[in-house]
Design a protein around this motif. Structure first.
Motif, PDB file in Angstrom:
ATOM      1  N   HIS A 116      52.552  25.281  17.051  1.00 46.22           N
ATOM      2  CA  HIS A 116      52.645  24.033  16.290  1.00 46.22           C
ATOM      3  C   HIS A 116      52.213  22.848  17.139  1.00 46.22           C
ATOM      4  O   HIS A 116      52.087  22.939  18.362  1.00 46.22           O
ATOM      5  CB  HIS A 116      54.077  23.802  15.790  1.00 46.22           C
ATOM      6  N   GLN A 117      51.962  21.741  16.460  1.00 45.25           N
ATOM      7  CA  GLN A 117      51.831  20.424  17.067  1.00 45.25           C
ATOM      8  C   GLN A 117      53.074  19.633  16.688  1.00 45.25           C
ATOM      9  O   GLN A 117      53.456  19.587  15.514  1.00 45.25           O
ATOM     10  CB  GLN A 117      50.605  19.683  16.526  1.00 45.25           C
ATOM     11  N   ASP A 118      53.707  18.995  17.649  1.00 46.10           N
ATOM     12  CA  ASP A 118      54.887  18.196  17.321  1.00 46.10           C
ATOM     13  C   ASP A 118      54.557  17.080  16.335  1.00 46.10           C
ATOM     14  O   ASP A 118      55.363  16.750  15.456  1.00 46.10           O
ATOM     15  CB  ASP A 118      55.493  17.605  18.593  1.00 46.10           C
ATOM     16  N   TYR A 119      53.366  16.509  16.472  1.00 48.16           N
ATOM     17  CA  TYR A 119      53.016  15.403  15.593  1.00 48.16           C
ATOM     18  C   TYR A 119      52.839  15.855  14.144  1.00 48.16           C
ATOM     19  O   TYR A 119      52.879  15.042  13.222  1.00 48.16           O
ATOM     20  CB  TYR A 119      51.752  14.699  16.088  1.00 48.16           C
ATOM     21  N   GLY A 120      52.667  17.156  13.919  1.00 51.65           N
ATOM     22  CA  GLY A 120      52.611  17.654  12.555  1.00 51.65           C
ATOM     23  C   GLY A 120      53.853  17.315  11.757  1.00 51.65           C
ATOM     24  O   GLY A 120      53.789  17.048  10.549  1.00 51.65           O
ATOM     25  N   THR A 121      55.004  17.292  12.447  1.00 51.23           N
ATOM     26  CA  THR A 121      56.259  16.876  11.817  1.00 51.23           C
ATOM     27  C   THR A 121      56.435  15.368  11.883  1.00 51.23           C
ATOM     28  O   THR A 121      56.821  14.731  10.902  1.00 51.23           O
ATOM     29  CB  THR A 121      57.449  17.575  12.500  1.00 51.23           C
ATOM     30  N   TRP A 122      56.131  14.788  13.038  1.00 51.76           N
ATOM     31  CA  TRP A 122      56.401  13.358  13.223  1.00 51.76           C
ATOM     32  C   TRP A 122      55.518  12.496  12.329  1.00 51.76           C
ATOM     33  O   TRP A 122      55.924  11.400  11.936  1.00 51.76           O
ATOM     34  CB  TRP A 122      56.225  12.988  14.690  1.00 51.76           C
ATOM     35  N   ARG A 123      54.331  12.993  11.987  1.00 52.32           N
ATOM     36  CA  ARG A 123      53.475  12.252  11.048  1.00 52.32           C
ATOM     37  C   ARG A 123      54.170  12.133   9.693  1.00 52.32           C
ATOM     38  O   ARG A 123      54.090  11.094   9.031  1.00 52.32           O
ATOM     39  CB  ARG A 123      52.141  12.980  10.912  1.00 52.32           C
ATOM     40  N   ARG A 124      54.878  13.181   9.299  1.00 53.20           N
ATOM     41  CA  ARG A 124      55.624  13.150   8.044  1.00 53.20           C
ATOM     42  C   ARG A 124      56.889  12.307   8.144  1.00 53.20           C
ATOM     43  O   ARG A 124      57.481  11.943   7.134  1.00 53.20           O
ATOM     44  CB  ARG A 124      55.949  14.581   7.600  1.00 53.20           C
ATOM     45  N   ASP A 125      57.298  12.008   9.360  1.00 58.54           N
ATOM     46  CA  ASP A 125      58.405  11.068   9.569  1.00 58.54           C
ATOM     47  C   ASP A 125      57.958   9.619   9.414  1.00 58.54           C
ATOM     48  O   ASP A 125      58.783   8.712   9.488  1.00 58.54           O
ATOM     49  CB  ASP A 125      58.983  11.240  10.979  1.00 58.54           C
ATOM     50  N   GLY A 126      56.650   9.400   9.266  1.00 61.21           N
ATOM     51  CA  GLY A 126      56.138   8.048   9.123  1.00 61.21           C
ATOM     52  C   GLY A 126      55.575   7.445  10.387  1.00 61.21           C
ATOM     53  O   GLY A 126      55.241   6.250  10.410  1.00 61.21           O
ATOM     54  N   VAL A 127      55.452   8.243  11.473  1.00 64.79           N
ATOM     55  CA  VAL A 127      54.883   7.736  12.724  1.00 64.79           C
ATOM     56  C   VAL A 127      53.370   7.561  12.527  1.00 64.79           C
ATOM     57  O   VAL A 127      52.673   8.536  12.221  1.00 64.79           O
ATOM     58  CB  VAL A 127      55.172   8.690  13.891  1.00 64.79           C
ATOM     59  N   PRO A 128      52.834   6.359  12.702  1.00 62.54           N
ATOM     60  CA  PRO A 128      51.426   6.104  12.349  1.00 62.54           C
ATOM     61  C   PRO A 128      50.414   6.873  13.185  1.00 62.54           C
ATOM     62  O   PRO A 128      49.409   7.357  12.653  1.00 62.54           O
ATOM     63  CB  PRO A 128      51.272   4.587  12.558  1.00 62.54           C
TER      64      PRO A 128
END
Length: 270
Positions: A116-128
């Motif tokens: 996985h990529q961590d940002y795959g989840t964090w992008r869905r958290d709203g992190v631009p």
């Protein structure tokens, strides 16, 4: 602590750097004692394995309040030897802790974390933007049989991949689909095991592809992740946001603290 030009170049090329012996044995011991204590708490800040019920992940150990608050981890997140390199890697002085996560991959029971990529989840958290960095603190010696992390060097440069939701373990999260993963692996260097001695720290990019296997050994493999984000990159509003113990709403910029992560005992009086 300041990273060298070569270390910065290595991070931007490979997506990670390894810093041996950044934590002293006494600091590692204090952190492990804290995690032993926190395992016994009944809280939604803690995820347990589906089989056996042992702790798999503990969140939000870096704050001064809450059920999983911990003085050594609060100090570590602000220590110059961790915060200063994070500021360099993100080229920003105004950072906050996006979250802390303690992965307790116990002997035999510690389960898989798929690619996985961590940002795959964090992008869905709203992190631009994928403008975060993670400090991985090794509290045990990770080995290949013990379920160490694997990184695909340079894979952070493929950008943001579209993930799929995985529910195969006690921790549900977004992983890279197999066809996408195989295509990237065909044109990338071989995955490398991330091993080292207790006290080593690894900084890695949020788009770096990584995974770990089951712990098949008789020894635990405990690691702590401190994720730094820039205040300018804080998450925006999203439908049904995850709770703040995994998506911090404390955007106050961190101030450089002391490198004394563990309180020193008072001298004995004569």
């Amino acid at each position: 602590m300041q990273l060298s030009t070569d270390q910065l170049a290595c991070y931007h090329r490979d997506g990670f750097i390894v810093l041996p012996d950044l934590l002293a044995p006494a600091e590692v011991a204090a952190m492990k004692a804290e995690l032993q204590r926190l395992q016994g708490i009944d809280t939604d800040h803690l995820v347990r394995e589906r089989v056996g019920g042992v702790a798999k992940t503990i969140y939000r150990v870096h704050e001064a309040d809450g059920p999983t608050a911990s003085a050594p981890f609060h100090a570590a997140a602000r220590a110059p030897r961790l915060l200063a390199p994070a500021r360099q890697l993100l080229d920003d002085e105004s950072l906050y802790v996006y979250h802390t996560k303690c992965n307790l991959k116990t002997a035999i029971d510690g389960s898989v974390w798929a690619w996985h990529q961590d940002y795959g989840t964090w992008r869905r958290d709203g992190v631009p933007e994928a403008n975060l960095t993670t400090a991985l603190l090794m509290l045990d010696e990770p080995t290949e049989i013990g379920g160490c992390l694997y990184f695909i060097p340079g894979s952070h440069r493929v950008g943001n991949l579209e993930p799929e939701f995985d529910e195969s373990t006690g921790y549900r999260f977004f992983v890279v689909p197999k066809p996408t993963l195989l295509e990237i692996m065909q044109r990338s260097p071989e995955p490398v095991p991330i091993v080292g001695k207790p006290g080593a720290v690894v900084f890695f990019h949020p788009n770096l592809l990584h995974a770990s296997g089951q712990n098949l050994s008789r020894r635990d493999r405990w690691q702590v992740y401190i994720v730094y984000n820039t205040v300018a990159n804080k998450p925006g509003p999203v439908p049904a946001p995850r709770p703040d113990y995994v998506r911090s709403l404390n955007f106050a910029p961190l101030q450089i603290g002391s490198d004394a992560i563990v309180a020193q005992p008072a001298p004995e009086m004569a």
